[in-house]
Design an enzyme around this catalytic site. Structure first.
Site, PDB file in Angstrom:
ATOM      1  CG  ASP A   1      -7.140 -31.666  42.409  1.00 16.62           C
ATOM      2  OD1 ASP A   1      -6.571 -32.607  42.995  1.00 16.62           O
ATOM      3  OD2 ASP A   1      -7.219 -31.586  41.177  1.00 16.62           O
TER       4      ASP A   1
ATOM      5  CD  GLU B   1      -4.583 -30.137  37.684  1.00 20.73           C
ATOM      6  OE1 GLU B   1      -5.703 -29.820  38.132  1.00 20.73           O
ATOM      7  OE2 GLU B   1      -4.251 -29.979  36.493  1.00 20.73           O
TER       8      GLU B   1
ATOM      9  CE  LYS C   1      -6.210 -34.774  40.792  1.00 17.24           C
ATOM     10  NZ  LYS C   1      -6.301 -33.818  39.694  1.00 17.24           N
TER      11      LYS C   1
ATOM     12  CB  VAL D   1     -12.637 -27.723  43.340  1.00 22.85           C
ATOM     13  CG1 VAL D   1     -13.603 -27.217  44.382  1.00 22.85           C
ATOM     14  CG2 VAL D   1     -11.190 -27.572  43.824  1.00 22.85           C
TER      15      VAL D   1
ATOM     16  CB  CYS E   1      -9.724 -32.589  39.053  1.00 20.36           C
ATOM     17  SG  CYS E   1      -8.411 -31.809  38.087  1.00 20.36           S
TER      18      CYS E   1
HETATM   19  C1  C5J Z   1      -9.166 -29.209  38.853  1.00 20.63           C
HETATM   20  C2  C5J Z   1      -8.647 -27.735  37.048  1.00 20.63           C
HETATM   21  N1  C5J Z   1      -8.711 -29.602  40.030  1.00 20.63           N
HETATM   22  N2  C5J Z   1      -9.878 -27.237  36.984  1.00 20.63           N
HETATM   23  N3  C5J Z   1      -8.294 -28.573  38.028  1.00 20.63           N
HETATM   24  O1  C5J Z   1     -10.323 -29.383  38.518  1.00 20.63           O
HETATM   25  O2  C5J Z   1      -7.843 -27.427  36.207  1.00 20.63           O
END
Ligand code: C5J
Length: 223
Positions: free
Chosen positions: A24, A72, A129, A157, A162
């Site tokens: 992500d 995401e 995803k 991240v 995630c």
């Molecule tokens: C991810 C989030 N990528 N923090 N998304 O960690 O909502």
């Protein structure tokens, strides 16, 4: 077997079975002016890992090893976004609403795109995803089976959301997982530190951690 200097003990790997999963690294989470910042987060913390993530991507590519990217995001009609997820965010900026970089976390919108400096290379797999974990609702497992990948190095991240969720999903599916400590970040430093501890606790209950340099050296020694 080759070896990466890792915690809580060395990570042994078979060169053909190892793959990199970059979680992500999207504009909306990392860039100034994106969704993450609009929620009050200090995105500069996340931006700092870009060079390390890039080094890992380049190292895997240079050894001819798989690099898989995740994003995401949701379908424009939100049919893959359960109300329980959508309604949990800040009521002024929810998934699917117009945000600073297009509709928030919607596939194809500018903010959902991977940072240009970490853009997937030709033929690299990109997993869109709908969840925090990259296995839920995706064909990641089938891709890994096809590649013969059983050992996964993670970057990206955010560490405790995630990244950690995907590592736990992978661990339960029998993959050996290693997180590159300086190629992952959280908006909350204490959450990152706690996640690294949780992963390594109890003799690597979720997996291993290592520095980017350690991973790169391990790959080099395996040549
Ligand atoms: C991810 C989030 N990528 N923090 N998304 O960690 O909502």
């Amino acid at each position: 077997m080759s070896e990466i200097a890792a915690k809580p003990f060395p990570f042994f790997f078979d060169r053909p079975a190892i793959a990199l999963i970059v979680i992500d690294m999207q504009r909306d989470f990392v860039e100034v002016g994106g969704f993450g910042e609009s929620l009050g987060n200090d995105v500069l913390r996340l931006r700092k890992i870009v060079p390390a993530v890039r080094r890992l991507i380049e190292a895997f590519r240079s050894h001819g090893l798989p690099v898989i990217h995740t994003v995401e995001c949701h379908r424009p009609d939100l049919s893959d976004c359960p109300p329980a997820k959508r309604n949990r965010g800040d009521p002024r900026l929810r998934i699917g609403d117009p945000g600073p970089m297009g509709r928030i976390l919607i596939a194809g919108e500018p903010g959902a795109a991977i940072l240009p400096e970490l853009a997937p290379g030709p033929g690299e797999i990109v997993i869109e995803k709908p969840g925090k974990g990259a296995f839920y609702g995706t064909d990641l497992g089938a891709h890994l089976d096809r590649l013969g990948a059983r050992q996964l190095v993670f970057a990206g991240v955010t560490t405790e959301v995630c990244v950690q969720t995907t590592m736990r999903e992978a661990n339960d599916r029998g993959y050996e997982c290693l997180l590159a400590e300086d190629a992952t970040e959280s908006y909350f430093p204490e959450f990152k530190a706690a996640t690294l501890d949780m992963i390594r606790a109890q003799c690597a209950i979720v997996g291993w951690t290592a520095t980017t340099e350690g991973v790169i050296e391990g790959l080099r020694d395996a040549e």
